[in-house]
Design a protein around this motif. Structure first.
Motif, short mmCIF file in Angstrom:
data_model
loop_
_atom_site.label_atom_id
_atom_site.label_comp_id
_atom_site.label_asym_id
_atom_site.label_seq_id
_atom_site.Cartn_x
_atom_site.Cartn_y
_atom_site.Cartn_z
N LYS A 871 0.83 -1.20 0.00
CA LYS A 871 0.00 0.00 0.00
C LYS A 871 0.87 1.26 0.00
O LYS A 871 0.61 2.21 -0.74
N THR A 872 1.92 1.23 0.82
CA THR A 872 2.82 2.40 0.89
C THR A 872 3.48 2.65 -0.46
O THR A 872 3.64 3.80 -0.89
N GLU A 875 0.73 4.11 -2.84
CA GLU A 875 0.31 5.45 -2.42
C GLU A 875 1.42 6.47 -2.64
O GLU A 875 1.15 7.62 -3.02
N TYR A 896 -7.28 9.59 -5.40
CA TYR A 896 -6.96 8.17 -5.55
C TYR A 896 -7.22 7.42 -4.25
O TYR A 896 -7.38 8.04 -3.19
N VAL A 898 -5.98 3.39 -2.34
CA VAL A 898 -5.30 2.10 -2.42
C VAL A 898 -5.79 1.25 -1.27
O VAL A 898 -5.74 1.67 -0.10
N ILE A 919 -6.88 -0.34 -6.52
CA ILE A 919 -6.42 1.03 -6.72
C ILE A 919 -7.45 1.78 -7.55
O ILE A 919 -7.93 1.28 -8.57
#
Length: 941
Positions: A871-872, A875, A896, A898, A919
């Protein structure tokens, strides 16, 4: 990780950071089509119009690819892939580096009655195309009588075989041959000692008197009396034949007899004989005062004048006839005319071998020489003036050759040998790719003067270049001048292991030529000097000055070696230095002794007797003539661009699904893992080819296809084409109308009408670079069109109102807008945001970037920390894009999202080894309809 072996507090760092996502490029264009040259069915990157011209050639009327590429770069593009396709009948030009010409006979020999078929398998393969020449003589027979060929070594008395010559009418000599020559017989006399000579007794032969002595005094002709009659006779023999030098068995001042010689004594008997055969030797007076010695006659007797001899060479090696016993071996090559004769050793008093320049040859050479040359495609064909039809074939690889001659006055006559001369190919040269361009290709090989070997024939490689400079040139089609494209220095031909071996250098570096190495590993014959021998003169026993010209000049410096037999003693050798100065024993150094390497002129000055050449002996030169040239151009021929219409050049070479597996045509792009805009201008407006492009894009998902309507359509026809003829839907494509007019690059006075695909691709690239891929590629600034004169038609508002709702993007040319792209819609079937070009390309960009950068997650353990890392990573990438205006929304949360956690990865998903990452992105929507609403404002008081 810590080991938990006893209770306590443990500090650990947990990595929740993700990986870095690298953005992929989005502004690359790809095109497929015909160009004048370049790699075929290979996606090749070009970075500008000059780079394109270097790799794929210049503008041409046969293809829209060059002008499409130029439009792309002028409108903002910086990188494109080009896939060149060619018709199925396109051919590469070719050439070859050859060895010297070979000449071989065919069989059977002529019958004189057609049809006749002759065949052979040439020995030196492969054969250079268009070099094979079949040769024969026609039926009307004719005789060339008494040819006096030049033999090497020169014929003369005591000739030592084999003697070689080439008959003047070669090739195609017919057996039998009649050999004619003359022979003389030497006058002889026999001396027998019944006992030892006494002191001061003499023997006289001609003008020379020999005096026997018990104690030598150094006077010419004094001979030591030996311990026996045989020993004294041996000393006399040495004095007659050897001349100055003994000082032991005869006086050192003694010189060899100028007009007579002798045979090695047998016991106390010795044969003396005249050096020159014929009746002249009978005049040599012979006297003796030796009491116990006798001559068989008071003069040498038995000399016979030149007598005619004859023999017949009835086949290539069979000799018959009256004097056949005088020849131990003979042969004739009926194809080349090479003649070899070996005479039996002469017997003193019986035969003396052929007289100097006395050999003549009578043979039937037939009528007129006829020839036919192969056509470069493996065939011979001609009709002679005498009505004989010749048809034949040659296999250049195997050397198999056949020719059939019909009846006619020019057919091969009976006994005639048909031959084939040809060049042997050492290295095959092929243009790197197909096309008529290759007929303007030339390879130049030049000997490097720093690597030329000087020296005599005894030195390996003398008279040859060992390293070469190689240049690739292409003829400028406009000026006719050849321009250097590539240069390679100090290339070698004879060592395949050398780092600069010719075939490896060219194949590893050249963009123009491919070399097939045939394993010859030798310097081409053109760059080799030729070993030569020549008589410079014949000694008389007194002549000291000789001048003349070596026939085969220019001459390799220091290669000249001269041998001669002096009056005094055995063989001597002379040599020439780098300046042509000749040195060696026996030369008069007060006078000029030299050779001019350029003209072949020589001057020799010997000391007087006994150093000058002995009577009837030859002064022989061995030298190397310079290579015929130091530079050779190998021109390429046979190249063809093929037929650019019909079944040889259509969808089957461009986009047919049958090309998928072989990755040819459009599918060569499958080897390129990039986001690209694809256009095929040579088939612009072709609905079948357009459909193939959409199918390919749907499979790949990272290609965006640029399409157009056919040329010449008004708005209604364009609308019908889009909605009826080509009623395809795809979010991975956009269609544009009308076509564009541009100045013809080949004729500034003309205007071309071309599809605007390259212009649109350039606009995409320029918008990506000046803004970002999330910005719609259209409008008066980002969509401005460059490098054109006008549109094929100027769509007005009514035209635009008709086509734009159908997702057909128009070009515009108004006072307010200028020339510009005036539509940004895809061919998507939906009315959501994916109907916009920028939205689809943004998704392609984001998807490809994340795809390329997240392979490091594969096989990691599925944990909550792992979800966090993924995720990091996503993002972080998306936030950067948000910050640079790629997305809509006033905050990251609006732009956006995620999701990668337990909510979308339940245990069943994890148990299957899967990780789901959801996403969402919010593409920018272009302002297509800018509405200014005006109203009246009322003033109140």
């Amino acid at each position: 990780m810590s080991e938990f072996l006893s209770p306590g507090i443990f500090i650990e760092e947990v990595n929740t950071n993700g990986q870095i996502v690298d953005s992929v490029g989005t502004s690359t264009m790809a095109t497929v089509g015909w160009t004048t040259r370049g790699p075929v069915d290979v996606a090749t990157v070009v970075t500008g119009i000059d780079d394109f011209s270097r790799k794929f050639g210049d503008f041409t009327n046969e293809s829209r690819v060059p002008i499409t590429i130029q439009a792309f770069f002028v409108n903002g593009g910086s990188r494109a892939y080009v896939v060149r396709v060619t018709p199925t009948d396109a051919v590469k030009g070719e050439s070859c580096i050859t060895d010297q010409i070979a000449n071989e006979g065919m069989s059977p020999v002529g019958s004189g009655t057609g049809p006749q078929t002759m065949t052979s398998t040439l020995l030196n393969v492969p054969v250079q195309k268009s070099s094979a020449v079949i040769q024969w003589r026609n039926n009307p027979a004719g005789t060339i009588a008494a040819e006096n060929p030049v033999f090497a070594p020169a014929e003369g008395e005591a000739i030592v075989g084999p003697s070689l010559a080439t008959l003047a009418s070669a090739p195609l000599i017919s057996a039998p041959l009649t050999l004619n020559w003359t022979e003389t017989v030497q006058a002889v006399g026999t001396l027998t000692f019944g006992g030892n000579p006494l002191n001061t007794e003499t023997i006289t032969v001609g003008a020379r008197t020999y005096t026997f002595q018990t104690a030598l005094t150094n006077v010419n002709g004094n001979v030591l009396i030996g311990a026996s009659a045989a020993a004294s006779l041996a000393n006399l023999f040495a004095a007659i034949t050897l001349g100055a030098g003994s000082g032991v068995t005869y006086a050192a001042a003694t010189v060899a007899h100028p007009t007579a010689s002798a045979s090695t004594p047998v016991g106390s008997t010795m044969l003396a004989w005249a050096l020159v055969g014929g009746v002249a030797g009978n005049a040599l007076a012979s006297t003796s005062t030796v009491t116990l010695g006798t001559w068989s006659a008071v003069t040498l007797l038995g000399g016979v004048a030149a007598t005619a001899k004859t023999a017949t060479l009835t086949s290539p090696s069979a000799v018959s006839g009256t004097d056949a016993a005088r020849i131990s071996a003979a042969s004739i090559n009926l194809a080349t005319g090479a003649l070899s004769i070996t005479f039996v050793a002469r017997t003193i008093g019986t035969n003396n071998g052929p007289g100097a320049n006395s050999i003549t040859v009578d043979y039937d050479a037939g009528g007129v020489l006829q020839t036919v040359t192969d056509n470069g495609s493996g065939a011979f064909a001609t009709v002679t003036t005498g009505g004989t039809t010749v048809a034949g074939t040659i296999d250049y690889v195997t050397g198999a050759i056949s020719a059939t001659f019909t009846a006619g006055t020019d057919q091969p006559y009976a006994g005639n040998v048909v031959s084939c001369s040809y060049k042997h190919c050492m290295w095959e040269l092929d243009a790197a790719n197909q096309g008529a361009w290759s007929n303007r290709l030339k390879l130049r090989i030049a000997g490097n003067s720093n690597y030329f070997t000087y020296g005599t024939q005894a030195i390996a490689g003398a008279g040859e270049y060992s390293k070469f400079d190689v240049t690739v040139l292409v003829q400028n089609a406009s000026t006719g001048e050849f321009e250097v494209k590539e240069s390679y220095e100090e290339v070698v031909f004879s060592d395949a292991n050398d780092a600069l071996y010719f075939a490896d250098v060219i194949n590893d570096n050249s963009d123009f030529i491919d070399v097939t190495d045939l394993g010859m590993l030798n310097v081409p014959a053109t760059f080799k000097g030729v070993d030569r021998t020549q008589a410079m003169g014949t000694g008389t026993g007194t002549q000291t000055a000789f001048t003349g010209v070596l026939a085969n000049f220019p001459i390799v410096k220091t290669s000249l070696a001269i041998t001669y037999t002096p009056v005094a003693t055995g063989l001597r050798t002379l040599a020439a230095d780098v300046n042509g100065n000749i040195t060696g024993t026996g030369l008069d150094t007060t006078k000029v002794n030299s050779v001019n390497y350029t003209t072949g002129a020589f001057t020799l000055n010997f000391l007087v007797t006994p150093s000058c050449p002995a009577a009837a002996t030859s002064i022989d030169a061995a030298y190397i003539s310079m290579p015929t040239t130091s530079s050779v151009d190998y021109l390429f021929t046979g190249g063809s661009s093929g037929t650019l219409t019909g079944g040889t050049f259509d969808r089957n070479q461009f986009t047919s699904p049958a090309l998928t597996a072989s990755k040819r045509g459009m599918y060569a792009l499958s080897r390129i893992d990039e986001v690209m805009q694809l256009c095929i201008p040579d088939f612009a407006g072709d609905p079948v080819v357009a459909g193939d492009q959409l199918d390919y894009a749907e499979v790949r998902r990272d290609i965006f296809v640029l399409l157009t309507t056919p040329q010449g359509m008004d708005s209604q026809a364009a609308a019908d084409y889009k909605s009826v003829t080509f009623n395809r839907k795809s979010k991975f494509s956009a269609m544009y109308w009308p076509w564009i007019k541009v100045t013809d690059p080949l004729n500034s006075l003309k205007t071309l009408t071309v599809p605007g695909l390259g212009w649109v691709a350039g606009v995409y690239a320029r918008t990506d670079q000046s803004k970002n891929v999330g910005k719609a590629p259209g409008g008066t600034v980002d969509g401005a069109l460059r490098f054109l004169t006008s549109l094929e038609s100027n769509p007005d508002k009514g035209d635009r109102d008709l086509v734009y709702p159908l997702r057909l993007n128009p070009f515009i040319n108004t006072t307010q807008t200028g020339l510009a792209v005036w539509g940004v819609r895809t061919m998507s079937p939906t009315n959501d945001v994916l109907r916009y070009v920028n939205a689809v390309r943004l998704f392609q960009f984001v998807e490809k970037s994340i795809f390329n950068s997240t392979f490091g997650f594969v096989f990691e353990s599925i944990t909550s920390n792992f979800y966090t890392q993924i995720k990091t990573t996503a993002e972080g990438f998306l936030f950067n894009l948000y910050s640079t205006g790629h997305f809509a929304g006033n905050s990251p949360g609006q732009a956006y999202f995620v999701i990668c956690d337990d909510t979308n990865n339940p245990p069943a998903v994890a148990n299957a080894g899967q990780v789901i990452v959801d996403i969402g992105i919010a593409p920018n929507r272009p302002g297509e309809f800018i509405r200014f609403r005006f109203s009246q404002k009322t003033i109140t008081t």
